[in-house]
Write a protein that holds these residues in place. Sequence first.
Motif: not given
Length: 186
Positions: A60-88
């Motif tokens: 809401h008004n970042p740095w005094g700029v007249d702006m308001r944004i609210t949002g949500v971003q769901p995401e599914y991730r597949y880890f190529i390295s073979g272990r979740p939350m690790h590398k690519l």
Amino acid sequence: MRMKKLLFVVVVIISSVGAKAQMLALNTDVMLDAFQTPNLGVEIVTGERSTLGLNVFGNHNPWGVDMRITGVQPEYRYFISGRPMHKLFVGLGAIGADYDISWKGKKYDGMLFGGGLTFGYVLNLSQRFNIDFHAGFGLLFYKHSEYYKNDSYKEDFYVGGVPETNADGYMLMPTRIGVSVSYILK
């Protein structure tokens, strides 16, 4: 009101999925924080190579700029390295946002939704802390009222008490670019 309902649904989903998760992490995107857009994310391990995450953000008004944004971003991730939350990883995500922005003498008041691909790398700093570098692009659909600041919005863009949109379309653009710091809870 829409965001309160959306937040309630998000909390219920996270609570039900989190009860069976092997690993749960909280994160914040420091690049969004630098742009004065507070955000919070949750990432849950869902398989041997995958996670499901949800980020919410708003400003809401970042740095005094007249702006308001609210949002949500769901995401599914597949880890190529073979272990979740690790590398690519490669991710498939969505985005939904409500906004009211003044830019170069014009006002944009509306909403957008879309989806896209995210690519990234997770650097493990310790057993509990990660740094996540990510960039994504996708197709965004928008619908908003677009008018000059001096227009009478209440008279020109309301029909029967309901705001009318006068601009809609789609664009291919970045959906997620940032650096997140994660703390693994369990």
